[in-house]
Design a protein around this motif. Sequence first.
Motif: not given
Length: 393
Positions: A158-161, A110-117
Amino acid sequence: MPLRVPPRSIAAGFRLQAATRAGWVLAAVVLIEHGVVTAEYFLREGSPELMLTPLLTIVCTGAMLAVLALWPGWLTAVAYLTLGSAAIVGYILEMVTLEIDPGRIVLVGTIGTAIVLTGAAAGGALGGAVWSLVGTFLAEAAVIGTQHAVGLPIQPDSYALLIGFLYFSTYLLMWFSDRTQQQLVDTEPIAAEVQREEHERQRERRAAVVVHETVLRDLALIAHGPLSLTDYDRARLRRDLDEIRAWRSPADADAHGHVPKSDFYEIIREFQWSGLSVDVGGSSYMIDSLAPADREALLGAIRAALDNVLQHSGCTTAEVFIDHGTDRLTVMVVDDGHGFDPESIADDRLGIRMAIVRRIEDQGGSVTLWSSPGAGTSVVISLPVSETMGAFS
């Protein structure tokens, strides 16, 4: 004096850079995949006109990711995290408005997965761990906060976590590994040895120039000059011997501080005595205002340029013009002799490569050479000067 970085530090830098760029590539892949899945859902439902706003939040996040990759730093990292968090909120709110469960439009990220990177945009390996942790916190806060505000069941991203934890752990291990290696290996002796070797190399280069300008020139005087030396010749030979003694050993060099100082007009008189008529123009008095190291380098380069005129040009006149601007002192040495092809200079010709070019470049200056067969030679030497000298001029 430039110092070479120990290889261990170089390897750590490459490793950190590779991990950060890999994270950015993964973030771009996640955003593309998320956009494709979102568009595919609306097309399958027969309502493509409704996908504009959700796709716009993904595209804006991707654009900010590109800015971060091109200009990494704390400012662009903060902007990326801020815009990404806002995009998460906008995406969920738009889906709720359309009465669509956002959890149905997720494949691998998700977008959240992208910003944790966000990665090590600033602060080294420890900075990478901090940015990953902050990105994970903001992503979860945006998701859970928006779900709570609109009355959706609380479902963390959960993906971003998962991705955030993996990258946080990776950067933390890099930082811990670097600190452990620094404690196990004392790099100060290595740096001291590198500095000593660099100092020796510079001394060898300068010593080669001194030999070229003293021993070789004096041997040429003895071999091709008159049978008996004049008092002026003897004085010059004694001065050259003093200059060589100053370079005889590091201890002698430290005792002397540097080689004996030259005087601009003494150099001019020396060449006029040797048969080269030298016309001087411009602000010659400004040479004495230079810093000692710059002054000695400039006078040595002028001497070498005039020596080339005397030995190789075939003419008996030369011009030296000194011009002083606000930030540079420029010296031009011109002759109308035979000239030559600058591209044909052999690598072992110390007179130009070492005695002029390298000597000036070591002081932060530059040398420009114009010459062609039958058209004479012009050597332009430029050295930076302080603002106080610029004001004085």
